[in-house]
Design a protein around this motif. Structure first.
Motif, short mmCIF file in Angstrom:
data_model
loop_
_atom_site.label_atom_id
_atom_site.label_comp_id
_atom_site.label_asym_id
_atom_site.label_seq_id
_atom_site.Cartn_x
_atom_site.Cartn_y
_atom_site.Cartn_z
N PRO A 14 0.83 -1.22 0.00
CA PRO A 14 0.00 0.00 0.00
C PRO A 14 0.85 1.26 0.00
CG PRO A 14 0.08 -0.93 2.20
CD PRO A 14 0.82 -1.90 1.31
N GLN A 15 0.23 2.36 -0.37
CA GLN A 15 0.90 3.64 -0.29
C GLN A 15 1.14 4.00 1.16
OE1 GLN A 15 1.95 4.83 -2.94
NE2 GLN A 15 0.55 4.54 -4.66
N GLY A 16 2.33 4.50 1.45
CA GLY A 16 2.66 4.91 2.80
C GLY A 16 3.44 3.90 3.60
N GLN A 17 3.64 2.70 3.07
CA GLN A 17 4.40 1.69 3.80
C GLN A 17 5.89 1.98 3.69
OE1 GLN A 17 3.23 -2.36 3.24
NE2 GLN A 17 5.26 -3.18 3.69
N VAL A 18 6.56 2.03 4.84
CA VAL A 18 7.99 2.34 4.87
C VAL A 18 8.78 1.10 4.48
CG1 VAL A 18 9.89 3.13 6.31
CG2 VAL A 18 7.60 4.06 6.66
N LEU A 19 9.75 1.27 3.57
CA LEU A 19 10.56 0.17 3.07
C LEU A 19 12.02 0.41 3.39
CD1 LEU A 19 8.96 -0.20 -0.51
CD2 LEU A 19 8.35 -1.47 1.55
N SER A 20 12.73 -0.67 3.64
CA SER A 20 14.17 -0.58 3.81
C SER A 20 14.85 -0.54 2.45
CB SER A 20 14.68 -1.78 4.63
OG SER A 20 14.46 -2.99 3.90
N ASN A 21 16.15 -0.27 2.45
CA ASN A 21 16.87 -0.19 1.19
C ASN A 21 16.89 -1.55 0.49
OD1 ASN A 21 18.79 1.66 -0.48
ND2 ASN A 21 19.90 -0.28 -0.29
N ASP A 22 17.03 -2.63 1.27
CA ASP A 22 17.03 -3.96 0.65
C ASP A 22 15.67 -4.28 0.04
OD1 ASP A 22 19.63 -4.29 1.46
OD2 ASP A 22 19.11 -5.38 3.30
N GLU A 23 14.59 -3.88 0.70
CA GLU A 23 13.25 -4.11 0.14
C GLU A 23 13.04 -3.32 -1.13
OE1 GLU A 23 10.71 -5.07 4.22
OE2 GLU A 23 10.99 -3.00 3.57
N MET A 24 13.50 -2.07 -1.15
CA MET A 24 13.38 -1.26 -2.38
C MET A 24 14.23 -1.84 -3.50
SD MET A 24 13.14 2.70 -1.03
CE MET A 24 14.46 2.63 0.17
N GLU A 25 15.44 -2.32 -3.18
CA GLU A 25 16.29 -2.95 -4.18
C GLU A 25 15.63 -4.20 -4.75
OE1 GLU A 25 19.86 -3.76 -6.43
OE2 GLU A 25 19.08 -1.96 -5.45
N HIS A 26 14.96 -4.96 -3.89
CA HIS A 26 14.27 -6.18 -4.34
C HIS A 26 13.11 -5.84 -5.29
CE1 HIS A 26 12.96 -10.33 -4.20
NE2 HIS A 26 11.76 -9.97 -3.78
N ILE A 27 12.34 -4.79 -4.97
CA ILE A 27 11.22 -4.39 -5.83
C ILE A 27 11.72 -3.92 -7.17
CG2 ILE A 27 9.40 -2.66 -6.10
CD1 ILE A 27 8.84 -2.88 -3.15
N VAL A 28 12.79 -3.12 -7.17
CA VAL A 28 13.32 -2.59 -8.44
C VAL A 28 13.82 -3.73 -9.31
CG1 VAL A 28 15.10 -1.14 -9.45
CG2 VAL A 28 13.86 -0.34 -7.44
#
Length: 614
Positions: free
Chosen positions: A568-582
């Motif tokens: 959902p919008q507004g969920q805080v992500l760590s750098n590893d989680e953002m790297e995984h999504i990208v």
């Protein structure tokens, strides 16, 4: 020169009219049931076979017709509802144009058996393609019995383009619901292929809503009842917690007739502003009683679009009535006088606390028009002249002359080469920044890449679920306590059609009968998702699609699953989680758009950033 204009035969004219009035089997049921209501029936029975393709039968216990009326009813513009043009502005019946029966007879094989009260014997009339093929006396009960067989038998193009049986049956149930919700004092039954879908006894309006849509919907309704000089508005509107993204039951009725009205829908939506999340819909069943002279129902063949003379005033009355219902439902918070353990808030005491008025200091000798010592000299013309031209002014044009001497012709908007997703993935920075819990910002060689995290995860999960549905490789996650979901008759037909596909997707559903299903398991990876809302959303999305194509069913289910499971919008992500999504996003077949066509990412070019900060 011979004449070329000719009168069309009645059979051809009826087929042309049938194209507007009779669009599908649901249209036949709507017209015949409305005629039964106008005839004063207290019990109406509807039978369909193959979703109306093979047979549509409507049996009522109304006043019936005489032998002459039965024959005349199938003539164009023959009606018992009106006598003159002024009657159009004083309508108290569902039908009035006299087009339904001849339109039905023009495209189907019709058998009518009817008898009036007081007559010993009735009449049986047989028609085929607008032609009467037989008429004879018949023993029958009081009322009318219409049998419509082989609809569109003489219009093969129209019959060919009918939807699947599940879709057409869903349309029949939708049209049937719009009628039974207006007349709770009439008993209705609906059978499909020798299976009873609805058995509604005469009852109150709230009980009728519960019988059609389930007790849970009825328990979430707030009553509305307001009477003014312009109109009377009654019915029910849902509580704020009953709001849904899709599939909310929204019904407007005026003088016992179903209508669609986007303007009035906005009045209800505005009443729930800031009470429900944006994009959510609240169910409502609202009935208008208006003087027939103040509305016009004769503007569309289906009679679902109605014009109001005092539309804006009724809009305001409707909004006030809905807000009043919400206000009476909401509890007024009580004042808690128990202050034990609460922080001590000091109270101002004018006798004890003396507060001085703030003072402003200023220099009384200051004169803004008095010349200072540095500026006491008399200005000359030099002070107002333009600055002198620098001696090395030619150097200012060195860059311009150098660019003009090049062989290539400069362009105002230079075109950039499109960057491939593989190159973007290789050039991206391993460090990411999350902006306002919504966007993932990553540095790439060409500039700054901005990714919508919700839409990116939606695309990733959509392709994953679609592949699982196609390959039948889904796994099931068992629920600790099974949940029960209740469907309306129309949604129950869709759920029955989707049951094999949902089982293949990882759902564990058990039919409890009466439109109820027990949810014992959901696809793995949907932790934290409400299983009841998830199943309702899937059925609502599938109801709007043609379910005859399996690939379309898979696409609809995959998109519904992805919407419910996406970050959902507004969920805080760590750098590893953002790297995984990208990384997962750039492995998808389409990195730029979601399945419903919304942009996922954009790139802010480096030169634009330099210009903004230059």
């Amino acid at each position: 020169m011979s004449d070329i204009i000719q009168l069309l035969p009645d059979s051809v004219a009826n087929q042309i009219a049938a194209g507007e009035v009779i669009q599908r089997p649901a249209s036949v049921i709507k017209e015949l049931v409305e005629n039964a209501v106008d005839a004063g029936a207290k019990t109406i029975r509807v039978v369909v076979v193959d979703a109306g393709r093979t047979l549509i039968q409507v049996i009522d216990d109304g006043k019936g017709m005489s032998e002459t009326d039965a024959r005349l009813a199938f003539e164009r513009h023959a009606t018992s509802k009106i006598r003159k043009a002024d009657d159009l502005f004083d309508l108290h019946t569902m039908g009035f144009r006299g087009e339904a029966l001849p339109s039905i007879a023009a495209v189907a094989q019709v058998e009518l058996t009817t008898r009036q009260e007081g007559e010993d014997i009735g009449t049986r009339l047989l028609l085929q393609g607008s032609k009467v093929v037989g008429q004879e006396p018949a023993a029958c009960p009081v009322g009318s019995n219409f049998r419509v067989e082989n609809i569109f038998f003489n219009v093969p193009a129209r019959r060919k383009f009918l939807k699947s049986n599940a879709t057409e049956l869903n349309n029949i149930l939708t049209a049937f619901e719009r009628i039974v919700l207006v007349y709770p004092d009439i008993a209705f039954t609906l059978h499909s292929n020798n299976q009873e879908l609805l058995n509604l006894k005469a009852c109150s309006l709230r009980q009728r809503i519960a019988d059609v849509f389930g007790k849970k919907v009825s328990q979430e309704l707030l009553p509305i009842d307001v009477d003014t000089a312009l109109c009377r508005i009654s019915g029910f509107v849902g509580k704020p917690e009953s709001a849904r993204k899709k599939g909310a039951h929204n019904y407007f009725f005026v003088n016992g007739r179903y209508m669609k009205h986007a303007y009035f829908h906005k009045a209800v939506a505005n009443s729930f502003e800031r009470l429900v999340p944006e994009g959510m819909q609240v169910p409502y069943f609202i009935y208008f009683d208006v003087s027939p002279a103040d509305i016009d129902v004769n503007i569309h063949p289906t009679k679902t679009e109605i014009k109001f003379e005092n539309e804006q005033s009724i809009w305001q009355i409707l909004q006030a009535a809905v807000k009043d219902a919400i206000g009476r439902f909401c509890d007024v918070p009580t004042i808690n006088f128990d202050t034990e353990g609460r922080p001590d808030i000091p109270v101002f005491d004018p006798q004890r606390d003396s507060i001085e008025m703030p003072k402003v200091t200023y220099n009384p000798d200051y004169n803004p028009f008095k010349s200072s010592s540095a500026a006491s000299r008399k200005p000359t013309d030099e002070h107002f002249s333009r600055p002198a031209v620098p001696p090395d002014w030619q150097s200012l044009y060195d860059n311009v002359l150098a660019s003009a001497s090049q062989d290539s012709e400069p362009t105002l908007f230079p075109e950039e080469e499109p960057t491939a997703p593989e190159q973007l993935l290789a050039d991206k920075s391993p460090a990411h920044y999350q902006y306002k819990g919504r966007y993932i910002m990553t540095a790439v060689r060409s500039g700054l890449m901005i990714i919508d995290q919700h839409r990116a995860d939606l695309r990733i999960r959509y392709e994953r679920y679609l592949n699982q549905l196609t390959q039948h490789q889904s796994s099931t996650q068992r629920l600790l306590f099974p949940e029960v979901v209740q469907f309306s008759p129309a949604d129950a037909v869709v759920a029955t059609r989707l049951l094999p596909e949902m089982t293949a997707a990882g759902f564990d559903l058990s039919d409890l009968g009466g439109g109820s299903y027990a949810i014992a398991g959901v696809p793995a990876g949907l932790e934290g998702v409400n299983p009841v809302s998830l199943v309702q959303d899937i059925v609502s999305d599938a109801a709007a699609q043609d379910m005859s194509d399996t690939s379309q069913v898979h696409t609809t289910m995959a998109l519904s699953l992805a919407r419910n499971a996406a970050i959902p919008q507004g969920q805080v992500l760590s750098n590893d989680e953002m790297e995984h999504i990208v990384n997962l996003l750039f492995a998808c077949s389409n990195v730029n758009y979601t399945p419903d066509g919304r942009a996922i990412l954009c790139i802010l070019p480096q030169q634009d950033i330099e210009q903004l900060l230059g």
